[in-house]
Write an enzyme that holds these catalytic residues in place. Structure first.
Site, PDB file in Angstrom:
ATOM      1  N   ILE A  70       0.901  -1.159   0.000  1.00 39.21           N
ATOM      2  CA  ILE A  70       0.000   0.000   0.000  1.00 39.21           C
ATOM      3  C   ILE A  70       0.934   1.201   0.000  1.00 39.21           C
ATOM      4  O   ILE A  70       1.901   1.254   0.765  1.00 39.21           O
ATOM      5  CB  ILE A  70      -0.960  -0.008   1.213  1.00 39.21           C
ATOM      6  CG1 ILE A  70      -1.824   1.268   1.273  1.00 39.21           C
ATOM      7  CG2 ILE A  70      -0.226  -0.180   2.539  1.00 39.21           C
ATOM      8  CD1 ILE A  70      -2.929   1.217   2.351  1.00 39.21           C
ATOM      9  N   SER A  71       0.678   2.153  -0.885  1.00 38.56           N
ATOM     10  CA  SER A  71       1.606   3.277  -1.070  1.00 38.56           C
ATOM     11  C   SER A  71       1.683   4.158   0.175  1.00 38.56           C
ATOM     12  O   SER A  71       0.771   4.209   0.995  1.00 38.56           O
ATOM     13  CB  SER A  71       1.159   4.135  -2.250  1.00 38.56           C
ATOM     14  OG  SER A  71       0.862   3.326  -3.361  1.00 38.56           O
TER      15      SER A  71
END
Ligand code: SAH
Length: 226
Positions: A70-71
């Site tokens: 997840i960024s």
């Protein structure tokens, strides 16, 4: 009301962490109140595996299933701001991952189409988005590099995996005046990309180089899962 059990304490600790993240994003240069309030409204802890929930409001990328990530919140905020999303727009995301970026976008536009190559990730993402009552997101399993021709053209396209080169197939699926943000590999620099913003014009595309970023790679085809 009253004293509040452990659960309540955890929630308020989470809220405090979220507020300090928002302040950090502001200090980092994110100016759009719409983007910051979307980040405030979407619980990032719901998009990370349980063991990482406590770090959900730290400003870094975290591992999710299938060896993906997840960024980092700053990168999500930055890309969303640069995408200049309007509330009537149709947006395509390549790389659903946890579904977090799609959730943020869903608060800012009319409809989000999102493509992921791992069934497991799409299934988990869809469950989270349903739990949060976000209903203007449509997902499909596929190779996002091919885009979603049946739904094209899009006002905006966001690619959240590192592309080996500018994905021209996706440019073709942008409206004239449409904007695409995509991390593109930098030759000789493994695992690093240049974030590029492309604007489709009547005659071609305009390119603007933004910041360096690190995304997992854009991989061809649908993932084989055991
Ligand atoms: N936007 C995500 C983070 C994405 S990580 C989030 O908010 O959590 C990048 C994702 O892109 C991974 O889940 C990876 O499986 C996916 N991906 C990589 N190549 C792809 C392709 N060709 N088509 C669709 N998804 C792809």
């Amino acid at each position: 009301m009253g004293a509040g059990g452990p659960e309540e304490e955890e929630t308020s600790a989470g809220e405090a962490a979220k507020i300090s993240l928002i302040m950090e994003l502001r200090r980092g240069g994110i100016k759009s109140n719409k983007v910051l309030s979307a980040i405030e409204r979407i619980p990032r802890n719901a998009f990370v595996p349980g063991a990482f929930a406590k770090q959900a409001y730290d400003d870094h990328a975290l591992p999710i299933e299938c060896g993906q990530t997840i960024s980092q919140p700053f990168v999500v905020a930055y890309m969303t701001e640069k995408l200049q999303v309007g509330d009537r727009m149709k947006v395509l995301e390549v790389g659903t991952g946890s579904g977090y970026q799609a959730a943020i976008l869903s608060l800012l536009c009319r409809r989000v189409y999102t493509i992921e190559r791992y069934r497991t990730l799409m299934r988990d993402a869809v469950n989270r988005l349903e739990t949060l009552n976000l209903h203007n997101i449509t997902g499909k399993i596929g190779d996002g590099a091919l885009g979603w021709p049946e739904q094209a053209p899009f006002d905006r396209i966001i690619v959240t995996a590192g592309a080996p080169e500018l994905p021209l197939t996706l440019v073709d699926q942008l409206k004239v005046g449409g904007i695409m943000i995509v991390p593109v590999d930098v030759p000789g620099r493994p695992r690093e990309q240049q974030l590029v913003r492309l604007t489709r014009t009547e005659t071609g595309v305009e390119r603007e180089d933004l910041i360096p970023v690190r995304f997992v790679p854009l991989v061809e085809g649908i993932a084989r899962e055991t």
